[in-house]
Design a protein around this motif. Structure first.
Motif, short mmCIF file in Angstrom:
data_model
loop_
_atom_site.label_atom_id
_atom_site.label_comp_id
_atom_site.label_asym_id
_atom_site.label_seq_id
_atom_site.Cartn_x
_atom_site.Cartn_y
_atom_site.Cartn_z
N UNK A 4 3.47 14.36 0.27
CA UNK A 4 3.08 13.11 0.93
C UNK A 4 1.85 12.51 0.24
N UNK A 5 0.87 13.36 -0.03
CA UNK A 5 -0.39 12.87 -0.61
C UNK A 5 -0.19 12.25 -1.99
N UNK A 6 0.87 12.67 -2.70
CA UNK A 6 1.11 12.13 -4.04
C UNK A 6 1.51 10.67 -4.03
N UNK A 7 1.91 10.14 -2.86
CA UNK A 7 2.37 8.75 -2.83
C UNK A 7 1.26 7.77 -3.21
N UNK A 8 0.01 8.18 -3.08
CA UNK A 8 -1.11 7.30 -3.45
C UNK A 8 -1.14 7.08 -4.96
N UNK A 9 -1.10 8.20 -5.72
CA UNK A 9 -1.10 8.06 -7.19
C UNK A 9 0.19 7.43 -7.69
N UNK A 32 -6.12 4.16 -2.85
CA UNK A 32 -7.27 4.54 -2.03
C UNK A 32 -7.10 4.38 -0.52
N UNK A 33 -5.94 3.95 -0.03
CA UNK A 33 -5.87 3.62 1.40
C UNK A 33 -5.96 4.82 2.33
N UNK A 34 -5.90 6.04 1.77
CA UNK A 34 -6.12 7.24 2.59
C UNK A 34 -7.49 7.87 2.34
N UNK A 35 -8.33 7.21 1.56
CA UNK A 35 -9.71 7.67 1.43
C UNK A 35 -10.45 7.35 2.73
N UNK A 79 0.81 -1.23 0.00
CA UNK A 79 0.00 0.00 0.00
C UNK A 79 0.83 1.27 0.00
N UNK A 80 2.03 1.22 0.59
CA UNK A 80 2.85 2.43 0.73
C UNK A 80 4.00 2.49 -0.27
#
Length: 375
Positions: free
Chosen positions: A194-199, A221-224, A168-169
């Motif tokens: 930091x938030x860009x790590x999802x995409x 999506x794990x920070x949704x 996930x990370x």
């Protein structure tokens, strides 16, 4: 054997479970007698607890839900994977090769958990500050699979869930450590990075060719959050994939029960309460309800004060009765050691409840004894 915070360790206690680095190097061996120097070193490494033998619970064994060999291999693979970038360039070929090995270790995790009856997560993983990211990835994978098992998922779904949760990370692969390990509050620009790590994680996994779109969606999506307050898409409810909803809970639980450079770990019972309070808002209520059944708010060996004043240790956690474990009385309300075996199963002894958790039991009973004498 019992779990003791590093702040409550005393010279002379013996290490009961070895302490390893993410690379598999043994830092402290079982049987080692602690000195003040060792205790100071543990604090500097960012380790917040260890398992010790101190004579209080000589017959208690605390076992991990997966084997030490599987956990060690998984942590080493995640370490290699998350360090497989050079500067700003991610080595996709290396990621692909390692993801195949991770598939194998996820199969081991799933099969070991499938063979484990009365599954409950009551042994906390020991890790250093430097090992956090690798150990966290493995723990999230294990916790997610345990939740999937409780939801009666078939093996193939568990394999997909476990792999997605462990990876996930992966989008943090080229984030600077100065941001990841910053002790203070992030600036707006740093938080945007930091938030860009999802995409980024979604793209890495999608292009690796060895991870399917469902597994890659977990990275995205794990920070949704269930109420729409998360990122990057502001998705809500069942717009968020089931695997991502499970992983987000496992992610938060493991993160808040770990020491970070910017805050100390939450004790398991406080983390349990935080998760329970987040059901229906941040998290899917039904998944939270299932998740809190597989984690122990009072891990084995935890020392507690009971509502009748007695001091006891948790010696058994039973699924379905997480807040009401079996406890063994060690000291009476005046801090005097109890001579004969006395246990309560709190699920049946409803007139007695856990009042609070005690970190340094020897200091606590000494103060109790002093109060008795002065009184």
């Amino acid at each position: 054997m019992r779990r003791v915070p590093v702040t409550a360790l005393h010279a002379g206690m013996k290490i009961a479970r070895p302490v390893y680095s993410a690379g598999g190097q043994m830092l402290l061996s079982a049987g080692l007698e602690l000195t003040e120097r060792y205790i100071e070193r543990l604090g500097k490494l960012g380790i917040n607890f260890v398992y010790v033998e101190d004579g209080l619970l000589p017959d208690l064994e605390v076992d991990d839900v997966i084997s030490d060999e599987t956990r060690s291999r998984a942590r080493s693979l995640m370490r290699e994977l998350l360090q497989s970038s050079t500067g700003k360039r991610v080595d996709i070929k290396r990621c692909l090769l390692l993801s195949k090995e991770i598939q194998s270790v996820v199969e081991n995790i799933v099969d070991e958990l499938l063979g484990n009856k009365n599954l409950i997560f009551d042994m906390m993983d020991i890790r250093t500050h430097d090992d956090y990211t690798f150990a966290h990835s493995v723990n999230v994978g294990v916790l997610a699979v345990m939740a999937g098992l409780a939801m009666k998922m078939p093996r193939e779904r568990l394999l997909q869930l476990g792999k997605g949760a462990m990876l996930h990370d992966i989008g943090k692969i080229d984030l600077p450590l100065s941001i990841l390990n910053k002790p203070g509050k992030l600036t707006e620009d740093e938080f945007d990075q930091i938030k860009k790590h999802c995409q980024v994680g979604m793209q890495i996994l999608k292009h690796s060719g060895y991870v399917n779109i469902v597994e890659a969606a977990v990275a995205l999506q794990h920070h949704e959050r269930y109420d729409g307050s998360g990122y990057p898409g502001g998705l809500r409810g069942e717009q968020i994939h089931l695997f991502s909803r499970i992983t987000s809970i496992a992610d938060v639980y493991d993160a808040i029960t770990s020491n970070r450079v910017y805050r100390p770990a939450f004790p398991p019972h406080e983390a349990y309460e935080l998760l329970a309070a987040g059901g229906g808002s941040m998290f899917d209520y039904e998944i939270v309800r299932i998740f809190i059944e597989i984690i122990a708010p009072y891990p084995l060996g935890t020392i507690v004060e009971l509502s009748n004043g007695e001091i006891a240790a948790v010696v058994e956690n039973i699924p379905g009765f997480n807040l009401y474990p079996r406890v063994r009385v060690l000291f009476d309300p005046y801090g005097q050691e109890v001579g004969e075996m006395k246990e309560y199963f709190l699920a049946r002894q409803r007139d007695i409840v856990i009042h609070k958790v005690i970190d340094d039991v020897f200091k606590y009973v000494k103060e109790r004894s002093a109060q008795k004498k002065s009184g």
